[in-house]
Scaffold this motif. Sequence first.
Motif, mmCIF file in Angstrom:
data_model
loop_
_atom_site.group_PDB
_atom_site.id
_atom_site.type_symbol
_atom_site.label_atom_id
_atom_site.label_comp_id
_atom_site.label_asym_id
_atom_site.label_seq_id
_atom_site.Cartn_x
_atom_site.Cartn_y
_atom_site.Cartn_z
ATOM 1 N N SER A 60 0.804 -1.216 0.000
ATOM 2 C CA SER A 60 0.000 0.000 0.000
ATOM 3 C C SER A 60 0.843 1.275 0.000
ATOM 4 N N GLY A 61 2.114 1.187 0.301
ATOM 5 C CA GLY A 61 2.962 2.371 0.392
ATOM 6 C C GLY A 61 3.313 2.993 -0.950
ATOM 7 N N GLU A 62 3.674 4.250 -0.905
ATOM 8 C CA GLU A 62 4.051 5.022 -2.101
ATOM 9 C C GLU A 62 5.254 4.403 -2.814
ATOM 10 N N GLU A 63 6.106 3.715 -2.087
ATOM 11 C CA GLU A 63 7.306 3.121 -2.684
ATOM 12 C C GLU A 63 6.982 2.013 -3.689
ATOM 13 N N PHE A 64 5.733 1.570 -3.737
ATOM 14 C CA PHE A 64 5.341 0.513 -4.665
ATOM 15 C C PHE A 64 4.629 1.047 -5.910
ATOM 16 N N LYS A 65 4.554 2.362 -6.054
ATOM 17 C CA LYS A 65 3.818 2.935 -7.193
ATOM 18 C C LYS A 65 4.435 2.556 -8.528
ATOM 19 N N PHE A 66 5.754 2.513 -8.622
ATOM 20 C CA PHE A 66 6.394 2.173 -9.896
ATOM 21 C C PHE A 66 6.119 0.719 -10.272
ATOM 22 N N ALA A 67 6.128 -0.167 -9.307
ATOM 23 C CA ALA A 67 5.841 -1.581 -9.576
ATOM 24 C C ALA A 67 4.399 -1.749 -10.052
ATOM 25 N N LYS A 68 3.475 -1.027 -9.441
ATOM 26 C CA LYS A 68 2.070 -1.112 -9.844
ATOM 27 C C LYS A 68 1.871 -0.564 -11.251
ATOM 28 N N GLU A 69 2.543 0.539 -11.579
ATOM 29 C CA GLU A 69 2.459 1.085 -12.945
ATOM 30 C C GLU A 69 2.979 0.063 -13.957
ATOM 31 N N PHE A 70 4.105 -0.569 -13.625
ATOM 32 C CA PHE A 70 4.705 -1.557 -14.512
ATOM 33 C C PHE A 70 3.766 -2.751 -14.692
ATOM 34 N N ARG A 71 3.233 -3.255 -13.594
ATOM 35 C CA ARG A 71 2.334 -4.414 -13.628
ATOM 36 C C ARG A 71 1.090 -4.133 -14.464
ATOM 37 N N ASP A 72 0.560 -2.915 -14.361
ATOM 38 C CA ASP A 72 -0.712 -2.578 -14.990
ATOM 39 C C ASP A 72 -0.589 -2.072 -16.422
ATOM 40 N N ALA A 73 0.626 -1.839 -16.906
ATOM 41 C CA ALA A 73 0.812 -1.292 -18.254
ATOM 42 C C ALA A 73 0.489 -2.332 -19.320
ATOM 43 N N ASP A 74 -0.114 -1.862 -20.404
ATOM 44 C CA ASP A 74 -0.387 -2.721 -21.558
ATOM 45 C C ASP A 74 0.814 -2.759 -22.502
ATOM 46 N N ILE A 75 1.522 -1.634 -22.581
ATOM 47 C CA ILE A 75 2.707 -1.510 -23.429
ATOM 48 C C ILE A 75 3.801 -0.848 -22.599
ATOM 49 N N ILE A 76 5.007 -1.386 -22.667
ATOM 50 C CA ILE A 76 6.138 -0.828 -21.921
ATOM 51 C C ILE A 76 7.252 -0.517 -22.913
ATOM 52 N N ILE A 77 7.728 0.714 -22.864
ATOM 53 C CA ILE A 77 8.844 1.140 -23.708
ATOM 54 C C ILE A 77 9.964 1.584 -22.787
ATOM 55 N N VAL A 114 6.510 -16.585 -12.286
ATOM 56 C CA VAL A 114 5.467 -16.342 -13.276
ATOM 57 C C VAL A 114 5.110 -14.861 -13.207
ATOM 58 N N GLY A 115 5.199 -14.165 -14.333
ATOM 59 C CA GLY A 115 4.911 -12.738 -14.367
ATOM 60 C C GLY A 115 3.444 -12.425 -14.138
ATOM 61 N N LYS A 116 3.183 -11.307 -13.483
ATOM 62 C CA LYS A 116 1.826 -10.838 -13.237
ATOM 63 C C LYS A 116 1.527 -9.581 -14.045
ATOM 64 N N CYS A 117 2.463 -9.199 -14.910
ATOM 65 C CA CYS A 117 2.302 -7.978 -15.703
ATOM 66 C C CYS A 117 1.430 -8.252 -16.914
ATOM 67 N N LYS A 118 0.691 -7.218 -17.338
ATOM 68 C CA LYS A 118 -0.237 -7.359 -18.457
ATOM 69 C C LYS A 118 0.415 -7.136 -19.807
ATOM 70 N N ALA A 119 1.550 -6.456 -19.858
ATOM 71 C CA ALA A 119 2.173 -6.108 -21.140
ATOM 72 C C ALA A 119 2.586 -7.365 -21.898
ATOM 73 N N LYS A 120 2.528 -7.230 -23.212
ATOM 74 C CA LYS A 120 2.953 -8.331 -24.069
ATOM 75 C C LYS A 120 4.477 -8.426 -24.049
ATOM 76 N N LYS A 121 4.985 -9.568 -24.473
ATOM 77 C CA LYS A 121 6.447 -9.738 -24.541
ATOM 78 C C LYS A 121 7.010 -8.846 -25.615
#
Length: 121
Positions: A60-77, A114-121
Amino acid sequence: MENKILFINACVRADSRTLELSRHLISNLKGNVTEVNLYKENILPLDGEGLKKRERHDYSGEEFKFAKEFRDADIIIVAAPFWDLSFPSMLKVYFENITISGLTFEYSDKGRPVGKCKAKK
């Protein structure tokens, strides 16, 4: 529904060719872009306290915001120049901070990650 595009900017120079190529790619994508400029964020290497927080699985802490953004992204560049046979150390620190068991990945019954991220490989 619009794609969530995560742009991880590890470019130091404003005139970086890597940055220019990345921005061109992004301009051809459709979606909502979130940019993480690693040199403007206060991302630090993990320490003992950071590891203790992870062990509690309380994300729940602010220090996890980057991980949550990464996990929830559809596309990562990732824009990371290649210097002297390596990439910027800030990118390593970023990945260290977002690689979190139970948040961005989990272990299978056989002990394999096992990855929990939504982005494609």
